[in-house]
Design an enzyme around this catalytic site. Structure first.
Site, short mmCIF file in Angstrom:
data_model
loop_
_atom_site.label_atom_id
_atom_site.label_comp_id
_atom_site.label_asym_id
_atom_site.label_seq_id
_atom_site.Cartn_x
_atom_site.Cartn_y
_atom_site.Cartn_z
N SER A 1 0.83 -1.20 0.00
CA SER A 1 0.00 0.00 0.00
C SER A 1 0.87 1.26 0.00
O SER A 1 1.98 1.25 0.53
CB SER A 1 -0.85 -0.02 1.27
N TYR B 1 -1.86 -1.44 10.73
CA TYR B 1 -2.12 -1.96 9.38
C TYR B 1 -0.95 -1.60 8.46
O TYR B 1 -0.37 -2.46 7.79
CB TYR B 1 -3.45 -1.41 8.82
N LYS C 1 2.16 -4.03 6.57
CA LYS C 1 2.57 -4.06 5.15
C LYS C 1 4.07 -3.78 5.04
O LYS C 1 4.78 -4.40 4.24
CB LYS C 1 1.77 -3.02 4.36
P1 NAD Z 1 -10.73 -7.16 1.25
O1 NAD Z 1 -10.90 -7.19 2.72
O2 NAD Z 1 -11.91 -6.81 0.42
O3 NAD Z 1 -10.18 -8.58 0.73
C1 NAD Z 1 -9.32 -9.38 1.47
C2 NAD Z 1 -9.88 -10.80 1.41
O4 NAD Z 1 -9.02 -11.66 2.14
C3 NAD Z 1 -11.26 -10.92 2.03
O5 NAD Z 1 -12.11 -11.63 1.15
C4 NAD Z 1 -11.03 -11.71 3.32
O6 NAD Z 1 -12.14 -12.51 3.66
C5 NAD Z 1 -9.79 -12.50 2.96
N1 NAD Z 1 -8.95 -12.87 4.11
C6 NAD Z 1 -8.46 -12.06 5.07
N2 NAD Z 1 -7.70 -12.76 5.92
C7 NAD Z 1 -7.70 -14.04 5.49
C8 NAD Z 1 -7.11 -15.23 5.96
N3 NAD Z 1 -6.36 -15.27 7.05
N4 NAD Z 1 -7.33 -16.37 5.26
C9 NAD Z 1 -8.10 -16.38 4.13
N5 NAD Z 1 -8.68 -15.27 3.65
C10 NAD Z 1 -8.49 -14.12 4.32
O7 NAD Z 1 -9.51 -6.19 0.92
P2 NAD Z 1 -9.04 -5.62 -0.48
O8 NAD Z 1 -9.41 -4.19 -0.55
O9 NAD Z 1 -9.48 -6.52 -1.56
O10 NAD Z 1 -7.47 -5.68 -0.29
C11 NAD Z 1 -6.71 -6.76 -0.79
C12 NAD Z 1 -5.25 -6.56 -0.41
O11 NAD Z 1 -4.80 -5.31 -0.92
C13 NAD Z 1 -5.01 -6.50 1.10
O12 NAD Z 1 -3.77 -7.11 1.36
C14 NAD Z 1 -4.93 -5.02 1.38
O13 NAD Z 1 -4.17 -4.75 2.51
C15 NAD Z 1 -4.27 -4.52 0.12
N6 NAD Z 1 -4.55 -3.09 -0.15
C16 NAD Z 1 -5.85 -2.67 -0.25
C17 NAD Z 1 -6.11 -1.33 -0.49
C18 NAD Z 1 -7.52 -0.82 -0.61
O14 NAD Z 1 -7.73 0.38 -0.52
N7 NAD Z 1 -8.52 -1.66 -0.83
C19 NAD Z 1 -5.07 -0.42 -0.61
C20 NAD Z 1 -3.75 -0.88 -0.50
C21 NAD Z 1 -3.52 -2.23 -0.26
C1 UD1 Z 2 -6.93 4.89 3.20
C2 UD1 Z 2 -6.21 4.20 4.32
C3 UD1 Z 2 -4.84 3.76 3.83
C4 UD1 Z 2 -4.95 2.90 2.57
C5 UD1 Z 2 -5.70 3.71 1.53
C6 UD1 Z 2 -5.87 2.91 0.25
C7 UD1 Z 2 -7.16 5.25 6.27
C8 UD1 Z 2 -6.94 6.20 7.40
N1 UD1 Z 2 -6.14 5.11 5.43
O1 UD1 Z 2 -6.23 6.04 2.84
O2 UD1 Z 2 -4.17 3.02 4.82
O3 UD1 Z 2 -3.68 2.55 2.07
O4 UD1 Z 2 -6.99 4.06 2.07
O5 UD1 Z 2 -7.14 2.95 -0.22
O6 UD1 Z 2 -8.20 4.61 6.19
N2 UD1 Z 2 -12.36 11.59 3.84
C9 UD1 Z 2 -13.36 12.46 4.23
N3 UD1 Z 2 -14.48 11.93 4.77
C10 UD1 Z 2 -14.68 10.59 4.93
C11 UD1 Z 2 -13.65 9.70 4.52
C12 UD1 Z 2 -12.48 10.24 3.99
O7 UD1 Z 2 -13.23 13.68 4.09
O8 UD1 Z 2 -15.74 10.17 5.45
C13 UD1 Z 2 -11.14 12.16 3.22
C14 UD1 Z 2 -9.85 11.83 3.95
O9 UD1 Z 2 -9.59 12.79 4.94
C15 UD1 Z 2 -8.84 11.84 2.80
C16 UD1 Z 2 -9.65 11.36 1.60
O10 UD1 Z 2 -11.01 11.58 1.93
O11 UD1 Z 2 -8.41 13.15 2.54
C17 UD1 Z 2 -9.46 9.88 1.29
O12 UD1 Z 2 -9.68 9.14 2.46
P1 UD1 Z 2 -9.77 7.52 2.43
O13 UD1 Z 2 -10.70 7.09 1.36
O14 UD1 Z 2 -10.05 7.07 3.82
O15 UD1 Z 2 -8.33 7.08 1.96
P2 UD1 Z 2 -6.88 7.42 2.62
O16 UD1 Z 2 -7.02 8.08 3.91
O17 UD1 Z 2 -6.07 8.08 1.57
#
Ligand code: NAD
Ligand code: UD1
Length: 335
Positions: free
Chosen positions: A124, A149, A153
């Protein structure tokens, strides 16, 4: 080619499975449904007309990983399974470290045992902490994470780095995602957080459908054009497709090593710009109020994704309007 996708029914995993199946890969998936629903498997089938070979189980359970590797000739592992809620991680740090770090250790152990040595790991932008210079390049220092979190990572990135030195056969890609948003254009899969969403786009979408009353804009006194936070939002389908480029890259690497890529669009949008675009493309009104800053938030964060473009041939092609349209389409289809 057989791709093992962990966390395959989650938000990013499900969209990536769709792209993998559409591209003709065999997909073997694992999930424990801790943050997703079984019905996602049917939705993936509806979209692609193809099925994942699915295993229900936990990443911490070495025996199921062993079984999957025994029963399938896995070529590449794409690891999405993790917990991802920042606030929750502050309350339950140990369960985050166990789930997000121990799961990778177990996975690597089993991969080594079965001589499977190609891995894509989901990291991330949060590992960069606060940076003074934008856009963020992969060479910038990582660390200074502000929550368990993010630190989980960071730890995994260090572990993978050590692994790539100790076992030079391993080919590893670390993707640092910026802010994935939106949904598949079919409206069948998307981001469906339980309870009140913590992130901006799902919150806006639920205000649009009137499931939530009012969006709090966290701070309007940041050092940005309109004072609200700026982020690099990337359409989930663009992000999912990058994994196909990642797999090609792993298959074409002559020797082992670890490569890191930012995945973003390279453009930053403010919270107010997000609201305005969402309103315009979906013809809705978003009720919002200015609220105090959210602790731990930064002014601006956007990626330099030119390394992924040069080395993987990947660039994001969908714009903010697509992200807002598809996010709304998903929530109205799944109320
Ligand atoms: P998500 O929660 O939607 O998907 C994760 C999936 O993994 C879920 O279906 C959950 O049930 C499964 N899971 C969790 N722990 C498990 C375990 N121990 N065994 C088997 N299954 C398990 O999250 P996502 O948004 O799809 O994110 C996927 C990956 O990308 C994660 O590693 C997350 O940290 C990373 N990531 C996500 C974002 C984001 O904004 N969505 C941003 C940066 C990184
Ligand atoms: C979030 C995660 C970050 C992750 C990233 C990827 C948090 C604190 N951080 O980042 O770890 O890697 O997503 O998707 O959750 N905002 C509002 N009102 C709201 C929600 C958000 O104003 O109700 C604003 C926040 O202040 C920020 C922007 O919207 O400026 C985006 O926020 P968000 O969607 O939570 O993402 P990040 O904080 O960038």
């Amino acid at each position: 080619m057989n791709i093992f996708v962990t966390g395959c029914t989650g938000y990013i995993g499900s969209h990536t499975c769709v792209e993998l199946l559409n591209a003709g890969y065999n997909v073997i998936g694992l999930d424990n449904f801790s943050n997703s629903k079984r019905e996602v498997l049917d939705k993936i089938k509806q979209i692609t007309n193809k099925k994942i070979k699915f295993y229900e189980g936990d990443m911490l359970d070495e025996s199921i990983l062993d079984k999957i590797m025994n029963e399938n000739n896995i070529d590449v592992v794409v690891d999405f399974a993790a917990y991802k809620a920042v606030g929750d991680s502050v309350v339950k740090p140990i369960s985050y470290y166990i789930n997000n770090v121990s799961s990778v250790l177990t996975l690597i152990k089993v991969m080594q045992k079965h001589n499977v040595k190609k891995l894509i790991f989901s990291s991330s932008a949060t590992v960069y902490g606060k940076q003074d210079i934008m856009p963020i390049t992969e060479e910038m220092p990582i660390g200074n994470t502000t929550n368990p979190y993010g630190t989980s990572k960071l730890f995994v990135e260090h572990i993978l780095n050590d692994l790539s030195i100790a076992d030079p056969e391993f080919k590893i890609i670390v993707f640092r995602y910026f802010n994935p948003v939106g949904a598949h254009p079919s409206g069948l899969i998307g981001e469906n957080p339980n309870g009140i969403p913590a992130n901006l786009m799902p919150f806006i979408a639920k205000v649009a459908t009137k499931e939530l009353e009012c969006l709090s804009v966290f701070g309007d006194d940041y050092d940005t054009l309109d004072g609200t936070g700026v982020r690099d939002y990337i359409h989930i389908v663009d992000l999912a497709k990058a994994h196909l480029n990642g797999i090609n890259k792993l298959n074409n690497m002559n020797e082992g090593g670890l490569l890191v890529y930012n995945l973003g669009t390279g453009k930053g949008y403010s919270v107010l710009e997000m609201i305005k675009t969402f309103e315009k493309v979906n013809n809705v009104t978003i009720n919002y109020k200015i609220a105090p800053r959210r602790s731990g938030d930064i002014d601006t964060c956007y990626a330099d994704s030119s390394k992924a473009s040069k080395e993987l041939g990947w660039t994001a092609s969908l714009n903010l309007e697509d992200m807002c349209k598809d996010a709304y389409n998903f929530v109205i289809n799944n109320k």
